[in-house]
Design a protein around this motif. Sequence first.
Motif, PDB file in Angstrom:
ATOM      1  N   ASN A  28       7.507   7.848 -40.062  1.00  0.00           N
ATOM      2  CA  ASN A  28       6.474   8.491 -40.760  1.00  0.00           C
ATOM      3  C   ASN A  28       5.095   7.867 -40.847  1.00  0.00           C
ATOM      4  OD1 ASN A  28       5.323  10.108 -42.737  1.00  0.00           O
ATOM      5  ND2 ASN A  28       6.390   9.182 -44.732  1.00  0.00           N
ATOM      6  N   ASP A  29       4.231   8.850 -39.983  1.00  0.00           N
ATOM      7  CA  ASP A  29       3.075   8.541 -39.602  1.00  0.00           C
ATOM      8  C   ASP A  29       2.114   9.404 -40.401  1.00  0.00           C
ATOM      9  OD1 ASP A  29       2.309   5.697 -38.640  1.00  0.00           O
ATOM     10  OD2 ASP A  29       3.414   6.493 -36.648  1.00  0.00           O
ATOM     11  N   GLY A  30       2.559  10.334 -40.973  1.00  0.00           N
ATOM     12  CA  GLY A  30       1.713  11.513 -41.449  1.00  0.00           C
ATOM     13  C   GLY A  30       1.621  12.509 -40.517  1.00  0.00           C
ATOM     14  N   GLY A  31       0.127  13.042 -40.497  1.00  0.00           N
ATOM     15  CA  GLY A  31      -0.077  13.888 -39.399  1.00  0.00           C
ATOM     16  C   GLY A  31      -0.307  13.777 -38.026  1.00  0.00           C
ATOM     17  N   VAL A  32       0.142  12.455 -37.714  1.00  0.00           N
ATOM     18  CA  VAL A  32      -0.166  12.207 -36.184  1.00  0.00           C
ATOM     19  C   VAL A  32       1.282  11.545 -35.694  1.00  0.00           C
ATOM     20  CG1 VAL A  32      -2.689  11.830 -36.190  1.00  0.00           C
ATOM     21  CG2 VAL A  32      -1.144   9.959 -36.927  1.00  0.00           C
ATOM     22  N   VAL A  33       1.493  11.616 -34.614  1.00  0.00           N
ATOM     23  CA  VAL A  33       2.504  10.598 -34.035  1.00  0.00           C
ATOM     24  C   VAL A  33       1.806   9.759 -33.119  1.00  0.00           C
ATOM     25  CG1 VAL A  33       4.295  12.210 -34.057  1.00  0.00           C
ATOM     26  CG2 VAL A  33       2.693  12.248 -32.192  1.00  0.00           C
ATOM     27  N   VAL A  34       2.074   8.232 -32.889  1.00  0.00           N
ATOM     28  CA  VAL A  34       1.280   7.129 -32.588  1.00  0.00           C
ATOM     29  C   VAL A  34       2.459   6.711 -31.318  1.00  0.00           C
ATOM     30  CG1 VAL A  34       0.535   4.854 -33.096  1.00  0.00           C
ATOM     31  CG2 VAL A  34       0.793   6.386 -34.639  1.00  0.00           C
ATOM     32  N   ASP A  35       1.697   6.880 -30.067  1.00  0.00           N
ATOM     33  CA  ASP A  35       2.471   6.357 -28.762  1.00  0.00           C
ATOM     34  C   ASP A  35       2.620   4.816 -28.945  1.00  0.00           C
ATOM     35  OD1 ASP A  35       0.338   5.370 -27.755  1.00  0.00           O
ATOM     36  OD2 ASP A  35       0.138   7.052 -26.529  1.00  0.00           O
ATOM     37  N   ASP A  36       3.380   4.406 -27.841  1.00  0.00           N
ATOM     38  CA  ASP A  36       3.537   3.007 -27.725  1.00  0.00           C
ATOM     39  C   ASP A  36       2.375   2.139 -27.517  1.00  0.00           C
ATOM     40  OD1 ASP A  36       6.251   3.508 -27.662  1.00  0.00           O
ATOM     41  OD2 ASP A  36       6.566   3.682 -25.475  1.00  0.00           O
ATOM     42  N   ASN A  37       1.175   2.789 -27.094  1.00  0.00           N
ATOM     43  CA  ASN A  37      -0.190   2.133 -26.891  1.00  0.00           C
ATOM     44  C   ASN A  37      -0.867   2.041 -28.298  1.00  0.00           C
ATOM     45  OD1 ASN A  37       0.620   1.679 -24.171  1.00  0.00           O
ATOM     46  ND2 ASN A  37      -0.304   3.795 -23.444  1.00  0.00           N
ATOM     47  N   GLY A  38      -0.322   2.656 -29.321  1.00  0.00           N
ATOM     48  CA  GLY A  38      -0.932   2.693 -30.610  1.00  0.00           C
ATOM     49  C   GLY A  38      -1.954   3.810 -30.605  1.00  0.00           C
ATOM     50  N   VAL A  39      -2.002   4.839 -29.748  1.00  0.00           N
ATOM     51  CA  VAL A  39      -2.830   5.774 -29.634  1.00  0.00           C
ATOM     52  C   VAL A  39      -2.216   7.170 -30.555  1.00  0.00           C
ATOM     53  CG1 VAL A  39      -3.916   7.472 -28.515  1.00  0.00           C
ATOM     54  CG2 VAL A  39      -3.763   5.454 -27.647  1.00  0.00           C
ATOM     55  N   ALA A  40      -2.775   7.454 -31.559  1.00  0.00           N
ATOM     56  CA  ALA A  40      -2.590   8.725 -32.329  1.00  0.00           C
ATOM     57  C   ALA A  40      -2.747   9.868 -31.907  1.00  0.00           C
ATOM     58  CB  ALA A  40      -2.949   8.130 -33.777  1.00  0.00           C
ATOM     59  N   THR A  41      -1.907  10.878 -31.944  1.00  0.00           N
ATOM     60  CA  THR A  41      -2.180  12.395 -31.635  1.00  0.00           C
ATOM     61  C   THR A  41      -1.740  13.427 -32.783  1.00  0.00           C
ATOM     62  OG1 THR A  41      -0.367  12.225 -30.034  1.00  0.00           O
ATOM     63  CG2 THR A  41      -2.680  12.684 -28.983  1.00  0.00           C
ATOM     64  N   VAL A  42      -2.364  14.274 -33.009  1.00  0.00           N
ATOM     65  CA  VAL A  42      -2.195  15.371 -33.865  1.00  0.00           C
ATOM     66  C   VAL A  42      -0.936  16.134 -33.196  1.00  0.00           C
ATOM     67  CG1 VAL A  42      -2.616  17.599 -35.015  1.00  0.00           C
ATOM     68  CG2 VAL A  42      -4.521  15.463 -34.962  1.00  0.00           C
ATOM     69  N   PHE A  43       0.333  16.457 -34.065  1.00  0.00           N
ATOM     70  CA  PHE A  43       1.488  17.145 -33.446  1.00  0.00           C
ATOM     71  C   PHE A  43       1.790  18.559 -34.097  1.00  0.00           C
ATOM     72  CE2 PHE A  43       3.010  14.633 -36.917  1.00  0.00           C
ATOM     73  CZ  PHE A  43       3.608  15.805 -37.560  1.00  0.00           C
ATOM     74  N   ALA A  44       0.746  18.908 -35.008  1.00  0.00           N
ATOM     75  CA  ALA A  44       1.085  20.224 -35.728  1.00  0.00           C
ATOM     76  C   ALA A  44       1.133  21.323 -34.955  1.00  0.00           C
ATOM     77  CB  ALA A  44       0.334  20.370 -37.112  1.00  0.00           C
ATOM     78  N   ASP A  45       0.336  21.441 -33.906  1.00  0.00           N
ATOM     79  CA  ASP A  45       0.265  22.508 -33.095  1.00  0.00           C
ATOM     80  C   ASP A  45       0.797  22.429 -31.712  1.00  0.00           C
ATOM     81  OD1 ASP A  45      -1.526  20.473 -32.206  1.00  0.00           O
ATOM     82  OD2 ASP A  45      -3.195  21.995 -31.396  1.00  0.00           O
ATOM     83  N   LYS A  46       1.737  21.164 -31.327  1.00  0.00           N
ATOM     84  CA  LYS A  46       2.338  20.976 -30.241  1.00  0.00           C
ATOM     85  C   LYS A  46       3.633  21.625 -30.183  1.00  0.00           C
ATOM     86  CE  LYS A  46      -1.113  18.480 -28.796  1.00  0.00           C
ATOM     87  NZ  LYS A  46      -1.780  18.350 -30.016  1.00  0.00           N
ATOM     88  N   ASP A  47       4.371  21.717 -29.041  1.00  0.00           N
ATOM     89  CA  ASP A  47       5.798  22.256 -28.875  1.00  0.00           C
ATOM     90  C   ASP A  47       6.606  21.442 -29.701  1.00  0.00           C
ATOM     91  OD1 ASP A  47       4.938  24.411 -27.258  1.00  0.00           O
ATOM     92  OD2 ASP A  47       5.277  23.233 -25.307  1.00  0.00           O
ATOM     93  N   ILE A  48       6.481  20.438 -29.800  1.00  0.00           N
ATOM     94  CA  ILE A  48       7.722  19.761 -30.798  1.00  0.00           C
ATOM     95  C   ILE A  48       7.882  20.256 -32.245  1.00  0.00           C
ATOM     96  CG2 ILE A  48       7.633  17.447 -29.638  1.00  0.00           C
ATOM     97  CD1 ILE A  48       5.892  16.200 -31.721  1.00  0.00           C
ATOM     98  N   SER A  49       6.422  20.979 -32.436  1.00  0.00           N
ATOM     99  CA  SER A  49       6.667  21.501 -33.722  1.00  0.00           C
ATOM    100  C   SER A  49       7.057  22.932 -33.894  1.00  0.00           C
ATOM    101  CB  SER A  49       5.199  21.404 -34.527  1.00  0.00           C
ATOM    102  OG  SER A  49       4.663  20.358 -34.686  1.00  0.00           O
ATOM    103  N   LYS A  50       6.923  23.551 -32.674  1.00  0.00           N
ATOM    104  CA  LYS A  50       7.082  24.848 -32.512  1.00  0.00           C
ATOM    105  C   LYS A  50       8.661  25.079 -32.413  1.00  0.00           C
ATOM    106  CE  LYS A  50       6.681  28.839 -29.309  1.00  0.00           C
ATOM    107  NZ  LYS A  50       6.136  29.218 -28.144  1.00  0.00           N
ATOM    108  N   ARG A  51       9.371  24.006 -31.841  1.00  0.00           N
ATOM    109  CA  ARG A  51      10.806  23.934 -31.970  1.00  0.00           C
ATOM    110  C   ARG A  51      11.391  24.144 -33.356  1.00  0.00           C
ATOM    111  NH1 ARG A  51      14.294  19.714 -28.326  1.00  0.00           N
ATOM    112  NH2 ARG A  51      16.445  20.496 -28.933  1.00  0.00           N
ATOM    113  N   TYR A  52      10.980  23.326 -34.136  1.00  0.00           N
ATOM    114  CA  TYR A  52      11.236  23.167 -35.449  1.00  0.00           C
ATOM    115  C   TYR A  52      11.281  24.541 -36.130  1.00  0.00           C
ATOM    116  CZ  TYR A  52      11.818  21.921 -40.313  1.00  0.00           C
ATOM    117  OH  TYR A  52      12.162  21.805 -41.670  1.00  0.00           O
ATOM    118  N   TYR A  53       9.797  25.087 -36.091  1.00  0.00           N
ATOM    119  CA  TYR A  53       9.596  26.055 -36.822  1.00  0.00           C
ATOM    120  C   TYR A  53      10.225  27.607 -36.451  1.00  0.00           C
ATOM    121  CZ  TYR A  53       6.261  23.254 -38.940  1.00  0.00           C
ATOM    122  OH  TYR A  53       5.657  21.893 -39.577  1.00  0.00           O
TER     123      TYR A  53
END
Lengths: 300, 551
Positions: free
Chosen positions: B234-259
Amino acid sequence: MLKRLRGQRQLMFMSLPIVAYILVFSYYPIWGWVMAFQNYSPAKSFTQQEWVGLKHFKFLLTDDAFLNVLRNTIAMSVINMVLGFATAIIFAILLNEIKHKFYKRTIQTISYLPHFLSWIIVTGIVASSLSVDGGIVNVVLMKLNIIQEPIMWLSVPEYFWGIVGASHVWKEVGWNAIIYLAAITSIDPSLYEAAEIDGANRYKKMLYVTLPGIKSIVIILLIMNMGWILEAGFEVQYLLGNGVVVDWSQTIDIFVLKYGLQIGNYSLATAAGIFKTVVSITLIFAANSISKRLGEDRLI
Amino acid sequence: MGGLKKKKLWGSVSLVLALSLALAGCSGDNEKATTKDGKEVLNITAFIGTPNQAPAKDNRIYKKIQDELGVNLEMEFLVGDLQQKLGVMIAGGDFPDLITADTKLVSAGAVIPLEDLIEEHAPNLKKHFGKDWNRMKDSSDGHIYWLPNYGVYTGEFISNYYSGPAFWIQKSILKDAGYPTPKTLDDFTKLIRDYAAKNPTIDGQPTIGFTTLASDWRTFPLLNPPEHLTGHPNDGGVVVDDNGVATVFADKDISKRYYKELNNLYNEGLLDKEAFVQNYDQYLAKISSGRVLSMFDQHWNFQAGEDPLVAQGKIGQTYVGFPLVYDTSITDHYLDRPVINLNNGFGISKDAEDPVALIKFLDKLMDEKYQKLLSWGEEGVDYQVNEEGRFYRTPEQRKEQDDPAWRLVNKAEGFYAAAPKLEGTFEDGNAIGAINQPEEFYDNLKPEDKELLDAYGFKTWSDFFSPAPENPVYYPAWQVDLKEGSDAAVANKQMTDTSLKFLPKAIMSKPNEFDNIWTEYVDAYKKIDIKSYEDRINEQLKWRIENWSVK
C-alpha cells in the motif's frame, strides 16, 4: 448641519452600535482581500508575504473546472430563484382562496415546517426517497408503470439541477409564501367588491386584483434576492453531489473548499470569494436599474 | 438630564456590573476542580481528527486519569470533513492545546517543535520514539512536530488481528462453499456469483454482491485495489518499482483490468448500484444490515459497520480478508511490517499555555501502568491475571467489550487511538491490547470463528496473508507530505476528482461502452500535471533513502 446633528443626537446615539457592528464585521474583513494577490501563508507576517498579482484570478478564469463551476452556480441559483418565486406566489394566491380557516391554517403549517429542518436532514430524506433500493419515488413511478426499472436519480448528471431545485421548493415554499400572504391581506377589500360588481370571476380577481396588489413586494424581494444569486448554496450540492455528477453539481463554494481550504491555498479561495462578490454587486445594480425602468419601487 | 435621573442610571449600571462580576466569579469557581489530594486539575483541550462518539460524562477511565494525573481532557471530535475543519481553524488562528497531526498545520506555523521538550521533560517518550527519531523529523526544517500514534513496537510484534487492506468476504459464504481459499480476483468473484445466485435475499432484503466506497477522503476502497492486485504494497496513489521510483497507476492497464471486472459485476447486477452515490454513513449502515457479501476496504474503515453484527451474534455475516492477486504468479504483499505512522497522532499548538505540563502528561501516560489502563482497563474489573501473570478476560468481561455503549462509559477509546502508545508486549510479557494476547484472542473467538479458522488450519486472521517482507527504507509513499497549496497538491486533487468522475461512469456502462469511456478517462488524466505530483513523491522518497538509511 451640526445643528441638525445635535437635534437628532438620540437617534445618532442609537445607531452608533449598529454602525460599529457593520464596520467591525462587514468592512474590516475586506482588508483580508489583499490575500488574493499574495501567495498567502498563515505562518508569515504581512510584510513577509509573497506578492503574486493577478495569478490566482488568472488560474480561476482559465481553469475549465472553474468555468463549469460558475455555470452551475448561476444555473442552480436562477432555477432556485425562479422556482422559489413562482411556487411561493402561486401557493400564496391559491392558499388565499381557501376560505375555511382550519384547512387554511393546517395547510400553511404543514407547508412551512420543512423550513426548520437542516439541509443535512433534508438531503438525507431526498437521498433515501430517490434511492433505487426501495425509494418512494421509484416505487411510485414503477407502480404507475411510468418507468420499467428504477432510475438512479442521483447518478445522472442532467437530473442534478432539477433535484436541487425541487428540494428547495419542498423545503422553502411554505416559508416563502408567508410574506406574500401578508401582502395579500393588505389589499383593500373594496377592490374585490368592485371587481365582483364588474362581473369578475374568481380567476379574474386573482389575476387583476391579487397579483397587481403584491407586485411591489415581489419586485423588492426580487432585487434583494439578486444579491444572493451566486449563493446557490453549498450544503445541498455538497451533500447530494458525488463523483459522477461533479460536472453539474460543483458550485463556487465547493470549489473554494476543495481547491482552497482543503489544500491550504487560501489565496485562491479569497480570489474566488472576491469574484463572487463583484458579480453579485453587479447583478444587484442591474436589477435595480431594470426595476427603475419598469417604474417600480427601488431598493437603492 | 436631572440629578435624580443620573443617580438612577448609575445605580442600575453598578447593579449590572456587580451582578456580572458575581456571575464571572461563580463560573471561575466551577472551572477549578481539584484532585483528591487537593491539587488543581489542569484542563487540556484536544482536537481529535476522527469522528468518534463523545465519551460519557462519568467515563471511568477519564475520571481515573483526572484523579491520578490531575488532568481533565476536553476533547473535540471531528464532525464533517477534516481538511475543511483544519482550514477554518487555521484561518481563524485559534487552536486547542493538543491537536491532531496534519502537515497543513506545520506550514501554518500552528504547532511548536517538540524535540527539545521531549529531550528535557519526557524520558518515556524519548525512549519510545528513540529508534524512529530521524524519521519523525519534518523533511523541510528538521524539526519534530508530531507524536505518531501507531507503529512503534516494543518487545514482540504480535498480529492476530488484521485491520489493513484486503478483499473482504462474508464468513457464511466460505462455510457454504466448503472453506475454499480464493487466490485470484476470478476465484473471489466466482464465490460471490454462486452464493448470490443461491441467496437472492438476506434477512428479507436484496443481496448486494460487492460494494465499494468513494466518499470524501475515503476514496481508497475504490482507487487502491489495482496496486494490491499486482503484488505491490500500500503506497497510496503510486506504485514504487525496485529502484524506488514511484509512478501513478490510476490510468494504467493494471487499473483497467480491475475496473473492467467491476463493470462485469455491475452488468450482472452484483455490484451495489449505489456504491458511488453513498456516503460513509450509508456504507456502514449497508454493511451492518448483513446483506453485503464482499468489498475491498481496510478493516478499520468498515469496523463500525461490523460491530452491530457482532453484537447481534450474526457472526456468519462478518468478514474475512483475502489477499487477492490478478494471477497466481504474483505474490501478495498486503501484510506489511509495522511502520511508524508519520504525520499522525498529536502535536502541541502554539496556543498551548503550558507545553511542558502537556508533554509531561503525555509522557506519564506512556508509563506501563497507564498503558495497561488504557488498553486492558482496570485489573479485576476489566481483566483478570492468572497464576502465571498472564492477563485474560472472563466471558462476561469479553461480552462487555463487544458492546459499543458500554465502551463509551468504561473505555477511553477516542483519546487512546490518537495518543502515542506502546505496542507489542509489556515488560511482563503480556501483549499490549487483549486482541494481541494469543490465548485471549483464541478464547475470545466466537464458536463460528473457531470453526472457520480450524477448517483452514490457521490460528489468526493474519495467517491468510503472505508473511510481510522487509520494508524498503522509504515505505510507505502515501505518507509523503505534498506541501500545502503546491502544484503537486493541486494535481493530486485533480487526479482524484477525475477518477471519481470517470471510473463510476465506466463501471456503470454497458459492456461494449467500457473501452470508450476508459479512453476518455485516460485522455482527461493526461491533461493533469501528473509530473509535478510524481516529482514531489520521488524527491521525497530519495530524501528518505538518504536520510533514513542506517549508515
